[in-house]
Write a protein that holds these residues in place. Structure first.
Motif, mmCIF file in Angstrom:
data_model
loop_
_atom_site.group_PDB
_atom_site.id
_atom_site.type_symbol
_atom_site.label_atom_id
_atom_site.label_comp_id
_atom_site.label_asym_id
_atom_site.label_seq_id
_atom_site.Cartn_x
_atom_site.Cartn_y
_atom_site.Cartn_z
ATOM 1 N N GLU A 92 0.836 -1.203 0.000
ATOM 2 C CA GLU A 92 0.000 0.000 0.000
ATOM 3 C C GLU A 92 0.872 1.254 0.000
ATOM 4 O O GLU A 92 0.560 2.243 -0.669
ATOM 5 C CB GLU A 92 -0.958 0.021 1.186
ATOM 6 C CG GLU A 92 -1.894 1.214 1.130
ATOM 7 C CD GLU A 92 -2.941 1.250 2.225
ATOM 8 O OE1 GLU A 92 -3.588 2.304 2.348
ATOM 9 O OE2 GLU A 92 -3.111 0.255 2.961
ATOM 10 N N ALA A 93 1.976 1.215 0.744
ATOM 11 C CA ALA A 93 2.902 2.352 0.754
ATOM 12 C C ALA A 93 3.405 2.632 -0.662
ATOM 13 O O ALA A 93 3.552 3.791 -1.057
ATOM 14 C CB ALA A 93 4.068 2.065 1.704
ATOM 15 N N GLU A 94 3.651 1.585 -1.406
ATOM 16 C CA GLU A 94 4.085 1.736 -2.795
ATOM 17 C C GLU A 94 3.027 2.458 -3.631
ATOM 18 O O GLU A 94 3.343 3.363 -4.403
ATOM 19 C CB GLU A 94 4.378 0.347 -3.373
ATOM 20 C CG GLU A 94 5.034 0.341 -4.710
ATOM 21 C CD GLU A 94 5.399 -1.085 -5.099
ATOM 22 O OE1 GLU A 94 4.815 -1.576 -6.083
ATOM 23 O OE2 GLU A 94 6.232 -1.697 -4.406
ATOM 24 N N GLU A 95 1.764 2.077 -3.440
ATOM 25 C CA GLU A 95 0.656 2.733 -4.146
ATOM 26 C C GLU A 95 0.586 4.226 -3.801
ATOM 27 O O GLU A 95 0.178 5.042 -4.619
ATOM 28 C CB GLU A 95 -0.689 2.078 -3.791
ATOM 29 C CG GLU A 95 -0.878 0.685 -4.315
ATOM 30 C CD GLU A 95 -1.323 0.640 -5.770
ATOM 31 O OE1 GLU A 95 -1.874 1.643 -6.273
ATOM 32 O OE2 GLU A 95 -1.109 -0.404 -6.408
ATOM 33 N N LEU B 88 8.734 4.385 4.349
ATOM 34 C CA LEU B 88 8.364 3.329 5.294
ATOM 35 C C LEU B 88 9.529 2.369 5.505
ATOM 36 O O LEU B 88 9.854 2.011 6.643
ATOM 37 C CB LEU B 88 7.125 2.574 4.799
ATOM 38 C CG LEU B 88 6.568 1.514 5.741
ATOM 39 C CD1 LEU B 88 6.061 2.135 7.030
ATOM 40 C CD2 LEU B 88 5.446 0.746 5.059
ATOM 41 N N GLU B 89 10.185 1.976 4.424
ATOM 42 C CA GLU B 89 11.325 1.050 4.533
ATOM 43 C C GLU B 89 12.487 1.667 5.300
ATOM 44 O O GLU B 89 13.178 0.969 6.043
ATOM 45 C CB GLU B 89 11.799 0.632 3.140
ATOM 46 C CG GLU B 89 10.857 -0.310 2.448
ATOM 47 C CD GLU B 89 11.300 -0.656 1.044
ATOM 48 O OE1 GLU B 89 11.222 -1.862 0.708
ATOM 49 O OE2 GLU B 89 11.721 0.248 0.289
ATOM 50 N N ILE C 254 -6.935 3.282 -4.007
ATOM 51 C CA ILE C 254 -5.595 2.872 -3.572
ATOM 52 C C ILE C 254 -5.685 1.606 -2.735
ATOM 53 O O ILE C 254 -4.940 0.650 -2.948
ATOM 54 C CB ILE C 254 -4.902 4.007 -2.783
ATOM 55 C CG1 ILE C 254 -4.478 5.118 -3.734
ATOM 56 C CG2 ILE C 254 -3.710 3.485 -1.996
ATOM 57 C CD1 ILE C 254 -3.928 6.352 -3.050
ATOM 58 N N VAL C 255 -6.602 1.600 -1.782
ATOM 59 C CA VAL C 255 -6.739 0.439 -0.898
ATOM 60 C C VAL C 255 -7.227 -0.771 -1.675
ATOM 61 O O VAL C 255 -6.729 -1.881 -1.473
ATOM 62 C CB VAL C 255 -7.664 0.764 0.296
ATOM 63 C CG1 VAL C 255 -7.920 -0.471 1.143
ATOM 64 C CG2 VAL C 255 -7.076 1.883 1.149
ATOM 65 N N GLY C 256 -8.172 -0.574 -2.579
ATOM 66 C CA GLY C 256 -8.672 -1.684 -3.389
ATOM 67 C C GLY C 256 -7.583 -2.305 -4.254
ATOM 68 O O GLY C 256 -7.474 -3.529 -4.343
ATOM 69 N N ARG C 257 -6.788 -1.452 -4.888
ATOM 70 C CA ARG C 257 -5.684 -1.972 -5.717
ATOM 71 C C ARG C 257 -4.662 -2.701 -4.862
ATOM 72 O O ARG C 257 -4.202 -3.791 -5.213
ATOM 73 C CB ARG C 257 -5.008 -0.828 -6.479
ATOM 74 C CG ARG C 257 -5.835 -0.257 -7.592
ATOM 75 C CD ARG C 257 -5.044 0.695 -8.479
ATOM 76 N NE ARG C 257 -4.315 1.719 -7.777
ATOM 77 C CZ ARG C 257 -4.769 2.947 -7.495
ATOM 78 N NH1 ARG C 257 -5.999 3.277 -7.864
ATOM 79 N NH2 ARG C 257 -4.016 3.822 -6.870
#
Length: 188
Positions: free
Chosen positions: A99-102, A109-110, A157-160
């Motif tokens: 999700e962070a990537e989206e 985050l990493e 975003i969350v759905g993807r």
């Protein structure tokens, strides 16, 4: 009860009044963690703490980036000095890196919260979160993913993210169920 009292107090303080349904979910996730406790040994309390706190970043006063795993982990680290292992679990729960990537936040985050190397804990938290409804009841990971897609929409975003993560979620749930069964634990 395995959930550390301080963790439950923090989660309740941040979620109960402003987001009662999210608080109910967090309590249900913590109950799932307690069911898994016999299979986790000394890390059972750590999982229980991460379970009750995993969504604390949804609290309106904490939502600075709008990405709850990052906001929650920062809050726990910066305001409460919470253990690094626990903050990394909260920051990375349920394949948050995808999700962070989206959201364009993956490098951040990493950098701040590298993914925990403890696959058993990571899988266990995925299991607890992805087998609990928004109201805190047990469910299957398949039903939970469908509910999330239905709530947010498949093109959001969350759905993807959740559709990309679904095979990983199912694998983590299966590994956790196998570990639980080997330890004589019925998680649901």
């Amino acid at each position: 009860m395995l959930v550390p009292g301080w963790a439950e107090r923090i989660a309740e303080q941040e979620l109960a009044a402003s987001l009662p349904r999210r608080w109910a979910h967090s309590q249900g996730v913590a109950r799932q963690a307690e069911r898994l406790a016999p299979a986790l040994g000394p890390d059972a309390a750590l999982l229980a703490g991460a379970a009750v706190l995993h969504d604390v970043g949804y609290a309106p006063r904490l939502a600075t980036t709008g990405f709850h795993p990052l906001d929650g982990a920062r809050f726990l680290r910066d305001s409460h000095g919470v253990d690094d292992r626990l903050t990394r679990l909260v920051a990375n729960h349920s394949f948050a890196l995808l999700e962070a990537e989206e959201r364009g936040l993956r490098p951040l985050l990493e950098l701040e919260f590298p993914l925990s190397e403890d696959q058993v804990l990571v899988d266990s938290l995925v299991y607890c979160d992805m087998t609990t409804t928004p109201d805190g009841s047990p469910t299957t990971s398949r039903q939970r993913v469908a509910e999330i897609v239905g709530r947010y929409g498949g093109d959001s975003i969350v759905g993807r993210f959740i559709r990309r993560a679904e095979p990983l979620i199912r694998a983590a749930v299966a590994r956790t169920e196998e570990r639980a069964a080997a330890a004589g634990v019925q998680p649901r």
